[in-house]
Enzyme design. Structure first.
Site, PDB file in Angstrom:
ATOM      1  N   SER A  58       0.816  -1.200   0.000  1.00 23.74           N
ATOM      2  CA  SER A  58       0.000   0.000   0.000  1.00 23.74           C
ATOM      3  C   SER A  58       0.857   1.261   0.000  1.00 23.74           C
ATOM      4  O   SER A  58       1.619   1.474  -0.944  1.00 23.74           O
ATOM      5  CB  SER A  58      -0.979  -0.041   1.172  1.00 23.74           C
ATOM      6  OG  SER A  58      -2.078   0.798   0.909  1.00 23.74           O
ATOM      7  N   ASP A  96      -9.470  -5.417  -4.891  1.00 23.20           N
ATOM      8  CA  ASP A  96      -9.038  -4.407  -3.927  1.00 23.20           C
ATOM      9  C   ASP A  96      -9.875  -3.144  -4.144  1.00 23.20           C
ATOM     10  O   ASP A  96      -9.772  -2.492  -5.189  1.00 23.20           O
ATOM     11  CB  ASP A  96      -7.547  -4.109  -4.128  1.00 23.20           C
ATOM     12  CG  ASP A  96      -6.954  -3.259  -3.010  1.00 23.20           C
ATOM     13  OD1 ASP A  96      -7.716  -2.577  -2.308  1.00 23.20           O
ATOM     14  OD2 ASP A  96      -5.717  -3.286  -2.857  1.00 23.20           O
ATOM     15  N   HIS A 140      -7.539  -5.939  -0.264  1.00 21.13           N
ATOM     16  CA  HIS A 140      -6.286  -5.257   0.083  1.00 21.13           C
ATOM     17  C   HIS A 140      -5.488  -6.141   1.046  1.00 21.13           C
ATOM     18  O   HIS A 140      -5.417  -5.877   2.253  1.00 21.13           O
ATOM     19  CB  HIS A 140      -6.636  -3.913   0.725  1.00 21.13           C
ATOM     20  CG  HIS A 140      -5.549  -2.899   0.700  1.00 21.13           C
ATOM     21  ND1 HIS A 140      -5.019  -2.389  -0.459  1.00 21.13           N
ATOM     22  CD2 HIS A 140      -4.890  -2.256   1.709  1.00 21.13           C
ATOM     23  CE1 HIS A 140      -4.103  -1.487  -0.175  1.00 21.13           C
ATOM     24  NE2 HIS A 140      -3.991  -1.399   1.136  1.00 21.13           N
TER      25      HIS A 140
END
Length: 652
Positions: free
Chosen positions: A199, A305, A336
């Site tokens: 991320s 995601d 995610h």
């Protein structure tokens, strides 16, 4: 193989696991002695050097009159230095080391009384330090033990990590303390650096690679952002009711909040909620700088995601390929989620081989293996020698009226007439797909006949619509849907496709303060009647493509192309492929100021979809003797009800 443990027996069984792994990996065939196929755990993790330095970024973002220093925690093998051998570096630069934690268990850094690292989050140091790597954790500017300000993907964020790569290669200065201190040289490394992270961390890896910095040999961005504009907006349509100023406040230290008011103002003023593309977003668009990338890229992303969406994959992947960057990709069915938590054993093995090849120069053949691994069903993976696969061609599909009013068809022939729908912000893609065969006022739906053959979609799609709005503002959604029963990962569940178990497995060596043992996971699945394959959204006011929205003239016809996210999905025989065009997709984009009725010109509306085998494959799959569609409840996985204040790096 990992060793399973009980939650209360980390240290003992972690030590046993390390001994077992060492015994196995230190027994090479005689023929491999001269040219090892993998690095081996010959260094003591317990005796590793643990130290901290502060690298000067050359910036003074907090305006305190001195240049900002970022904290760099290092774990490296002691034996290599004694033998005069220099080691490569695996680096994770993150804003989350103190505020929020890393990994499925939200680990933070811990320190001893001297301020040296005791626990480095995640398994990287446990696994790789014994194998002759240094592992480095960088606190981004404005977070944890670093000076400066968080600017959410801008020059402060990127310089935080780039300066460390420069220091590792002798081009920047580090000190033994945050203020004052002695200069420290990185004379223990050969400068070869690989960046990794999920991320925001992976986003920093993308951004640093896009500077072209020398010494950065590879990056492994996991669920990472490639353009910060596309994290907050999609073609002018807002994805969240907040901006980067809120995100900066979320992760930065109290000291940074006090001294970084100027940066906060720039983040607020430079990112208006209009969705206009401003210079702030241009600075944070790494795709446009892909031609500078020197590092290889091993990209990992969840195709479902809904935090860092698949819109970040297609443009970045294509730009890297266009510029000759060596690439590898894993695409999962998860949301995610880190691959350590959805394909653990294969992930550790593959990551080990990747870093061995890219940072140590070991010829282990990974560069000659398939480029792509795709999760076709929960825990069922296939590979492709290229991605998208060779022989994939874009096919133009056309929506048309069907035999029943309000229930359309999708095929190769252009349609005629119009179809209308009224934006209903209370509904989402699951509502639309569930009612695909029923005329409803909130969507226009079009579907193929049941397929006579499997049909693979791989790559990015684009839907072009010509539409007449009834109001000055309007948002559009376009969704490709596989209509048919399946068992998929439940990506909208709190675990985004995984369930965390109490049992632990150990990956590398441990110390009393840093265990290599992590809770195991399994797939969290859902039985569904349809699966959303790809999505795209836009503000119709962005129809001109100038990056600046404009009010619409009610009753005037506009044409806009919606870019749908990259995907890799097989629509099975007997299923149907559907295109749905609607307004606000609840939970995924914010609604416009008005609730418009929009009228589609079917003759000027189309979807360009990449199919393996191209138009011939689509024609074969939609011809031949009729196939009975499987009878099933039409429900799918429902997206989140709210999108406010999403944080890249956290699970929902």
């Amino acid at each position: 193989m990992p060793i399973r443990t009980r939650p209360t027996t980390w240290r003992t069984l972690a030590t046993a696991a390390t001994a077992a792994l060492t015994a196995t990996l230190l027994t090479p065939a005689a023929a491999d002695a001269a040219a090892p196929r993998e690095s081996r755990p010959v260094h003591s993790y317990a005796d590793a050097i643990r130290e901290a330095v502060w690298v000067d970024t050359g910036l003074d973002e907090d305006l305190d009159g001195r240049t900002d220093r970022v904290a760099v925690d290092i774990v490296r093998p002691r034996e290599a230095g004694r033998a005069g051998r220099k080691v490569p570096v695996i680096m994770d630069a993150s804003p989350y080391y103190s505020c929020c934690g890393r990994g499925n268990e939200s680990q933070t850094k811990t320190y001893d009384g001297h301020g040296d690292i005791v626990r480095m989050p995640l398994f990287y140091d446990n696994w790789f330090v014994p194998r002759g790597y240094a592992v480095v954790g960088v606190d981004l500017a404005g977070t944890s033990r670093s000076d400066g300000c968080v600017d959410v993907g801008g020059r402060s964020d990127i310089r935080s990590a780039k300066a460390v790569v420069d220091w590792l290669n002798g081009r920047a200065t580090a000190y033994s303390s945050r203020t004052g201190g002695e200069r420290v040289r990185a004379d223990w490394t050969d400068g070869s650096t690989g960046m990794i992270g999920k991320s925001w961390d992976g986003t920093i890896a993308n951004g640093v690679a896009a500077t072209g910095v020398k010494g950065l040999k590879t990056i492994v961005p996991i669920a990472a952002i490639s353009s910060w504009y596309d994290y907050y907006f999609t073609q002018g349509a807002p994805l969240y009711d907040s901006g980067p100023d809120w995100l900066a406040r979320y992760v930065q230290t109290p000291e940074a909040r006090e001294h970084c008011t100027e940066v906060a103002r720039e983040l607020t003023d430079g990112a208006p909620r209009t969705g206009d593309r401003t210079p702030l977003w241009t600075e944070r668009d790494y795709v446009r700088a892909a031609k500078k990338v020197r590092a290889s890229v091993f990209l990992v992303h969840g195709m479902q995601d809904l935090n860092v969406r698949m819109q970040h994959v297609g443009p970045w992947w294509d730009a890297l390929g266009k510029n000759g960057v060596r690439r590898k990709i894993w695409l999962s069915q998860t949301g995610h989620v880190d691959p350590f938590d959805f394909r653990r054993a294969e992930w550790v093995r593959t990551l080990h081989r990747w870093f061995d090849h890219e940072l140590k120069g070991i010829d282990n053949g990974i560069d000659r293996e398939p480029v792509a691994d795709i999760e076709r069903a929960p825990d069922e993976w296939v590979t492709s020698t290229a991605w998208p696969p060779r022989g994939t061609h874009t096919v133009t599909l056309r929506p048309a009226h069907g035999a029943r009013d309000g229930v359309g068809t999708l095929g190769l022939r252009p349609g005629r007439g119009t179809a209308s729908f009224t934006d209903d912000p209370a509904l989402d893609e699951t509502d639309w797909a569930t009612r695909i065969d029923t005329p409803t006022p909130e969507k226009a739906g079009f579907a193929t006949r049941p397929l006579t053959r499997d049909l693979r979609l791989a790559g990015s799609s684009r839907v072009t619509v010509t539409v007449t709005p009834s109001t000055p503002t309007a948002h559009l959604s376009a969704v490709l849907v596989d209509l048919g029963p399946d068992t998929i990962r439940d990506y909208a569940d709190a675990g985004e496709g995984i369930v965390t178990l109490p049992e632990r497995t150990c990956w590398g060596a441990s110390t009393e303060g840093d265990s290599s043992c992590y809770r195991e996971t399994r797939a969290k699945t859902a039985d569904v009647g349809h699966t959303v394959v790809s999505r795209g959204w836009a503000d119709l006011g962005e129809h001109a493509g100038t990056g600046r929205g404009e009010p619409l003239v009610p009753g005037k016809r506009y044409t806009i192309a919606l870019d749908l996210a990259a995907a890799d999905h097989v629509v099975p025989r007997g299923h149907r492929l559907a295109l749905i065009v609607a307004g606000t997709d609840r939970g995924l984009i914010d609604p416009p100021a008005d609730s418009p009725t929009l009228t589609l010109d079917l003759a000027r509306t189309s979807a360009r979809v990449p199919f393996a085998g191209g138009a011939a494959a689509f024609a074969r799959a939609t011809s031949g003797p009729p196939v009975t569609a499987p009878h099933t409840a039409p429900d799918g996985v429902r997206p989140p009800a709210a999108t406010a204040h999403r944080v890249p790096g956290e699970t929902r």
